[in-house]
Design an enzyme around this catalytic site. Structure first.
Site, PDB file in Angstrom:
ATOM      1  N   ASP A   1       3.086  -1.267  -4.572  1.00  7.45           N
ATOM      2  CA  ASP A   1       1.898  -1.714  -4.604  1.00  7.45           C
ATOM      3  C   ASP A   1       2.411  -3.993  -4.655  1.00  7.45           C
ATOM      4  OD1 ASP A   1      -1.016  -2.718  -4.836  1.00  7.45           O
ATOM      5  OD2 ASP A   1      -0.574  -3.740  -7.050  1.00  7.45           O
ATOM      6  N   SER A   2       1.182  -4.224  -4.469  1.00  5.29           N
ATOM      7  CA  SER A   2       1.814  -5.902  -3.964  1.00  5.29           C
ATOM      8  C   SER A   2       2.397  -6.782  -4.944  1.00  5.29           C
ATOM      9  CB  SER A   2       0.365  -6.220  -3.454  1.00  5.29           C
ATOM     10  OG  SER A   2      -0.314  -6.090  -4.417  1.00  5.29           O
TER      11      SER A   2
ATOM     12  N   TYR B   1      -1.663  -9.051  -1.139  1.00  7.11           N
ATOM     13  CA  TYR B   1      -2.086  -8.490  -0.337  1.00  7.11           C
ATOM     14  C   TYR B   1      -3.220  -9.159   0.306  1.00  7.11           C
ATOM     15  CZ  TYR B   1       2.804  -5.770  -0.360  1.00  7.11           C
ATOM     16  OH  TYR B   1       4.272  -5.682  -0.269  1.00  7.11           O
ATOM     17  N   GLY B   2      -3.778  -8.839  -0.469  1.00  5.86           N
ATOM     18  CA  GLY B   2      -5.602  -8.498   0.023  1.00  5.86           C
ATOM     19  C   GLY B   2      -5.924  -9.810   0.634  1.00  5.86           C
TER      20      GLY B   2
ATOM     21  N   CYS C   1      -1.781   1.108  -3.592  1.00  2.00           N
ATOM     22  CA  CYS C   1      -2.829  -0.198  -3.214  1.00  2.00           C
ATOM     23  C   CYS C   1      -3.700  -0.339  -2.181  1.00  2.00           C
ATOM     24  CB  CYS C   1      -1.732  -1.601  -2.817  1.00  2.00           C
ATOM     25  SG  CYS C   1      -1.867  -3.037  -1.933  1.00  2.00           S
ATOM     26  N   ASN C   2      -4.871  -0.403  -2.483  1.00  2.00           N
ATOM     27  CA  ASN C   2      -5.867  -0.650  -1.325  1.00  2.00           C
ATOM     28  C   ASN C   2      -5.690  -0.928  -0.702  1.00  2.00           C
ATOM     29  OD1 ASN C   2      -8.507   1.191  -2.768  1.00  2.00           O
ATOM     30  ND2 ASN C   2      -6.795   0.693  -4.476  1.00  2.00           N
ATOM     31  N   THR C   3      -5.182  -2.180  -0.333  1.00  2.00           N
ATOM     32  CA  THR C   3      -5.368  -2.991   0.783  1.00  2.00           C
ATOM     33  C   THR C   3      -3.965  -2.440   1.854  1.00  2.00           C
ATOM     34  OG1 THR C   3      -5.913  -4.845  -0.707  1.00  2.00           O
ATOM     35  CG2 THR C   3      -4.981  -5.318   2.048  1.00  2.00           C
TER      36      THR C   3
ATOM     37  N   GLU D   1      -2.550 -10.463 -12.715  1.00  2.00           N
ATOM     38  CA  GLU D   1      -1.339 -10.713 -12.307  1.00  2.00           C
ATOM     39  C   GLU D   1      -0.980 -12.166 -13.422  1.00  2.00           C
ATOM     40  OE1 GLU D   1       1.036  -9.546 -10.474  1.00  2.00           O
ATOM     41  OE2 GLU D   1      -0.256  -8.273  -9.527  1.00  2.00           O
TER      42      GLU D   1
ATOM     43  N   CYS E   1      -9.865  -1.570  -5.723  1.00  2.00           N
ATOM     44  CA  CYS E   1      -8.604  -2.051  -5.845  1.00  2.00           C
ATOM     45  C   CYS E   1      -7.534  -1.781  -7.557  1.00  2.00           C
ATOM     46  CB  CYS E   1      -8.376  -3.609  -6.162  1.00  2.00           C
ATOM     47  SG  CYS E   1      -7.142  -4.673  -6.515  1.00  2.00           S
ATOM     48  N   THR E   2      -6.274  -1.079  -6.937  1.00  2.00           N
ATOM     49  CA  THR E   2      -5.625  -0.197  -8.679  1.00  2.00           C
ATOM     50  C   THR E   2      -5.556  -1.859  -9.258  1.00  2.00           C
ATOM     51  OG1 THR E   2      -3.508  -1.177  -6.873  1.00  2.00           O
ATOM     52  CG2 THR E   2      -4.189   0.910  -7.278  1.00  2.00           C
ATOM     53  N   HIS E   3      -6.570  -2.832  -9.334  1.00  2.00           N
ATOM     54  CA  HIS E   3      -5.418  -4.075 -10.319  1.00  2.00           C
ATOM     55  C   HIS E   3      -6.427  -4.088 -11.363  1.00  2.00           C
ATOM     56  CE1 HIS E   3      -2.608  -6.264  -7.851  1.00  2.00           C
ATOM     57  NE2 HIS E   3      -2.473  -6.825  -9.147  1.00  2.00           N
TER      58      HIS E   3
HETATM   59  N1  DGL Z   1      -3.599  -4.168  -6.083  1.00  2.00           N
HETATM   60  C1  DGL Z   1      -3.768  -4.270  -4.598  1.00  2.00           C
HETATM   61  C2  DGL Z   1      -5.095  -3.100  -3.645  1.00  2.00           C
HETATM   62  O1  DGL Z   1      -5.616  -1.765  -4.619  1.00  2.00           O
HETATM   63  C3  DGL Z   1      -3.831  -5.322  -4.058  1.00  2.00           C
HETATM   64  C4  DGL Z   1      -3.755  -6.814  -4.322  1.00  2.00           C
HETATM   65  C5  DGL Z   1      -3.485  -7.890  -3.564  1.00  2.00           C
HETATM   66  O2  DGL Z   1      -2.044  -7.377  -3.667  1.00  2.00           O
HETATM   67  O3  DGL Z   1      -4.212  -8.537  -2.987  1.00  2.00           O
HETATM   68  O4  DGL Z   1      -6.101  -3.237  -3.183  1.00  2.00           O
END
Ligand code: DGL
Length: 261
Positions: free
Chosen positions: A6-7, A38-39, A69-71, A148, A180-182
């Site tokens: 993931d990011s 990453y988003g 990571c969804n992105t 984060e 988003c996994t966050h």
């Molecule tokens: N956790 C990531 C996701 O699921 C991305 C978060 C990011 O880096 O923007 O999209």
């Protein structure tokens, strides 16, 4: 070994689910903390990062790659499948399947990073299996930095979540995909602000179950997997905050190894 990336910290929600569902398999995690988020990056950049992250995990001995990571899942799944001779798992399809199963009125909300929402991948995949579904998507770019930073229970975080969810409340959704996994890390606040009648969809357990079934039905890969050795956690930038949030999330002490890609 199962390689997960993931990011940053969000993919640890998938690691937590894997540890719960298939505890005997060794995991190597890579959080690209030096290049997060990453988003808000372009598709090309996210693809390049995802290729480098997967390459690193493969060199560590991963026999399966999980894009936690969804992105990166929305931008790079196909390209990773073309470039790596390994089974690749992404986090979007399991969330879509769960959402469609659990939504009674097919009024589904999706929250995610700017890149994920702009890709339109959730709408596309939901409509493929439920053409009548109404899908409402909202980008929530401030939530990743808040997680984060470990701002998990601050009034500012609650206020921002409320503001982002307001348009979805007006649409009377009955299901909300945490795209988003966050975001599962903010699950309690999100549930409180969207209302308890809305079902929250977190794909981490569904992904872990997919991998469990895959291993059961693919003995040739299963037998090559390293089992019973401790999980390894790699990051591209070690910060005390990452370590603290990661340990709180996994409820155990972890040692971070810093690497440069
Ligand atoms: N956790 C990531 C996701 O699921 C991305 C978060 C990011 O880096 O923007 O999209």
């Amino acid at each position: 070994m199962i390689g997960v990336f993931d990011s940053g910290i969000g993919g640890l929600t998938v690691v937590r689910a894997l540890m719960q569902e298939i505890p005997s398999y060794t995991i190597a995690y890579f959080g690209d903390t030096a290049r997060t988020p990453y988003g808000s990056k372009s598709r090309q950049t996210v693809i390049q990062y995802a290729l480098e992250d997967s390459e690193f995990l493969m060199k560590q001995g991963a026999k399966i790659i999980v894009i936690a990571c969804n992105t990166a899942s929305s931008a790079a799944t196909e390209i990773l499948m073309e470039n790596f001779p390994l089974p690749i798992f992404e986090v979007i399809s399991p969330a879509v399947e769960l959402a469609v199963q659990s939504s009674k009125r097919l009024r589904i909300g999706v929250i995610g990073t700017r890149a994920t929402i702009a890709s339109g991948i959730y709408e596309k995949k939901i409509r493929e299996i439920a053409p009548r579904a109404k899908v409402y998507s909202v980008p929530c770019p401030l939530l990743v930095p808040l997680v984060e930073e470990g701002w998990l229970n601050k009034s500012e975080t609650r206020m921002i979540v409320k503001k982002y969810l307001h348009p979805l409340k007006e649409k009377q959704i009955d299901t909300l995909i945490l795209g988003c996994t966050h975001y599962p890390i903010l699950k309690d606040i999100i549930q409180h602000k969207i209302g308890k009648r809305v079902t929250l969809i977190d794909s981490s357990l569904a992904v872990a179950n997919k991998i469990k079934n895959f291993l059961r039905t693919h003995p040739a890969i299963n037998t090559t997997m390293i089992k019973d050795s401790a999980a390894k956690f790699f990051v591209s930038d070690v910060t005390p905050q990452f370590e603290k949030t990661a340990q709180a999330l996994l409820k155990k002490q972890i040692r971070l190894e810093s690497i440069r890609l």
